[in-house]
Scaffold this active site. Structure first.
Site, PDB file in Angstrom:
ATOM      1  N   ASP A 176       0.850  -1.196   0.000  1.00  0.00           N
ATOM      2  CA  ASP A 176       0.000   0.000   0.000  1.00  0.00           C
ATOM      3  C   ASP A 176       0.885   1.245   0.000  1.00  0.00           C
ATOM      4  OD1 ASP A 176      -3.240   0.443   1.004  1.00  0.00           O
ATOM      5  OD2 ASP A 176      -1.866   2.161   1.057  1.00  0.00           O
ATOM      6  N   ILE A 177       0.480   2.248  -0.783  1.00  0.00           N
ATOM      7  CA  ILE A 177       1.264   3.475  -0.899  1.00  0.00           C
ATOM      8  C   ILE A 177       1.223   4.285   0.406  1.00  0.00           C
ATOM      9  CG2 ILE A 177      -0.535   5.050  -1.750  1.00  0.00           C
ATOM     10  CD1 ILE A 177       1.468   5.808  -4.006  1.00  0.00           C
ATOM     11  N   GLU A 226     -12.442   2.952  -1.068  1.00  0.00           N
ATOM     12  CA  GLU A 226     -12.022   4.147  -1.824  1.00  0.00           C
ATOM     13  C   GLU A 226     -11.679   3.800  -3.260  1.00  0.00           C
ATOM     14  OE1 GLU A 226      -8.798   5.793   0.442  1.00  0.00           O
ATOM     15  OE2 GLU A 226     -10.131   6.372   2.095  1.00  0.00           O
ATOM     16  N   VAL A 227     -11.073   2.659  -3.465  1.00  0.00           N
ATOM     17  CA  VAL A 227     -10.702   2.240  -4.824  1.00  0.00           C
ATOM     18  C   VAL A 227     -11.642   1.118  -5.246  1.00  0.00           C
ATOM     19  CG1 VAL A 227      -8.892   1.245  -6.267  1.00  0.00           C
ATOM     20  CG2 VAL A 227      -8.281   2.901  -4.490  1.00  0.00           C
ATOM     21  N   HIS A 280     -10.071  -5.434  -3.544  1.00  0.00           N
ATOM     22  CA  HIS A 280      -8.739  -5.673  -2.992  1.00  0.00           C
ATOM     23  C   HIS A 280      -8.861  -6.121  -1.544  1.00  0.00           C
ATOM     24  CE1 HIS A 280      -9.821  -1.419  -2.526  1.00  0.00           C
ATOM     25  NE2 HIS A 280      -9.181  -1.441  -1.373  1.00  0.00           N
ATOM     26  N   HIS A 316      -6.792  -6.088   1.934  1.00  0.00           N
ATOM     27  CA  HIS A 316      -5.657  -5.534   2.678  1.00  0.00           C
ATOM     28  C   HIS A 316      -5.090  -6.614   3.602  1.00  0.00           C
ATOM     29  CE1 HIS A 316      -6.634  -1.163   1.989  1.00  0.00           C
ATOM     30  NE2 HIS A 316      -7.849  -1.634   1.852  1.00  0.00           N
TER      31      HIS A 316
HETATM   32  P1  5GP Z   1      -9.804   1.098   0.322  1.00  0.00           P
HETATM   33  O1  5GP Z   1     -10.162   2.242   1.226  1.00  0.00           O
HETATM   34  O2  5GP Z   1     -10.422   1.250  -1.051  1.00  0.00           O
HETATM   35  O3  5GP Z   1     -10.054  -0.242   0.937  1.00  0.00           O
HETATM   36  O4  5GP Z   1      -8.250   1.154   0.175  1.00  0.00           O
HETATM   37  C1  5GP Z   1      -7.580   1.686  -0.928  1.00  0.00           C
HETATM   38  C2  5GP Z   1      -6.102   1.625  -0.596  1.00  0.00           C
HETATM   39  O5  5GP Z   1      -5.387   1.808  -1.795  1.00  0.00           O
HETATM   40  C3  5GP Z   1      -5.644   2.700   0.384  1.00  0.00           C
HETATM   41  O6  5GP Z   1      -5.080   2.061   1.524  1.00  0.00           O
HETATM   42  C4  5GP Z   1      -4.620   3.500  -0.423  1.00  0.00           C
HETATM   43  O7  5GP Z   1      -3.519   3.900   0.364  1.00  0.00           O
HETATM   44  C5  5GP Z   1      -4.217   2.531  -1.513  1.00  0.00           C
HETATM   45  N1  5GP Z   1      -3.820   3.167  -2.757  1.00  0.00           N
HETATM   46  C6  5GP Z   1      -4.504   4.117  -3.447  1.00  0.00           C
HETATM   47  N2  5GP Z   1      -3.850   4.465  -4.559  1.00  0.00           N
HETATM   48  C7  5GP Z   1      -2.726   3.688  -4.591  1.00  0.00           C
HETATM   49  C8  5GP Z   1      -1.640   3.596  -5.516  1.00  0.00           C
HETATM   50  O8  5GP Z   1      -1.564   4.277  -6.540  1.00  0.00           O
HETATM   51  N3  5GP Z   1      -0.653   2.702  -5.227  1.00  0.00           N
HETATM   52  C9  5GP Z   1      -0.705   1.922  -4.096  1.00  0.00           C
HETATM   53  N4  5GP Z   1       0.315   1.068  -3.917  1.00  0.00           N
HETATM   54  N5  5GP Z   1      -1.717   2.000  -3.209  1.00  0.00           N
HETATM   55  C10 5GP Z   1      -2.708   2.869  -3.462  1.00  0.00           C
END
Ligand code: 5GP
Ligand code: ZN
Length: 116
Positions: free
Chosen positions: A30-31, A94-95, A99, A101
């Site tokens: 994760d970034i 968010e994405v 996915h 984690h």
């Molecule tokens: P969500 O809230 O959708 O479960 O988590 C999305 C995750 O994707 C976040 O923890 C965020 O830091 C990670 N993320 C978003 N954009 C990128 C990216 O461009 N590269 C990487 N490696 N992680 C990303």
């Protein structure tokens, strides 16, 4: 999906710190890590959310679950970890490319969720 950031990461079109890749799945750090170790495992196929998963995705999703422990161990998480799939608005996703984690480190990750 042409403008999906995780599709692009899975194809290598956007750089990431890759942990693992095969025909069906891709794992990368994760970034913005929330724990000392924080990476994600994704299906290469674009599946927006767990609502959109169906029988066509059994192989990839089964592989994610059966690889998670091995990949976690490979990152030094040999005393447990947490696997999270945030789903939709209420789940805090968010994405919108499914996915999982993987989070961990020396200390327990903590309560599963914040109590109401
Ligand atoms: P969500 O809230 O959708 O479960 O988590 C999305 C995750 O994707 C976040 O923890 C965020 O830091 C990670 N993320 C978003 N954009 C990128 C990216 O461009 N590269 C990487 N490696 N992680 C990303
Ligand atoms: Zn995608």
């Amino acid at each position: 999906m042409t403008d999906c950031i995780f599709c692009k990461i899975a194809k290598g079109e956007i750089p990431s710190r890759k942990i693992y890749e095969d025909d069906d799945i891709f794992a990368f750090h994760d970034i913005n890590p929330q724990r000392p170790v924080h990476f994600m495992i994704i299906p290469k196929a674009h599946i927006a959310t767990l609502y959109d998963a169906d029988v066509r995705h059994h192989a990839a999703l089964g592989k994610i679950l059966t690889k998670a422990g091995e990949l976690a161990r490979g990152e030094g998480l040999d005393d447990g970890f947490r696997l999270i799939a945030n789903t939709g608005r209420v789940g805090g996703q968010e994405v919108y490319h499914l996915h999982f984690h993987v989070l961990g480190g020396p200390e327990p990750v903590g309560p599963m969720v914040q109590r109401l």
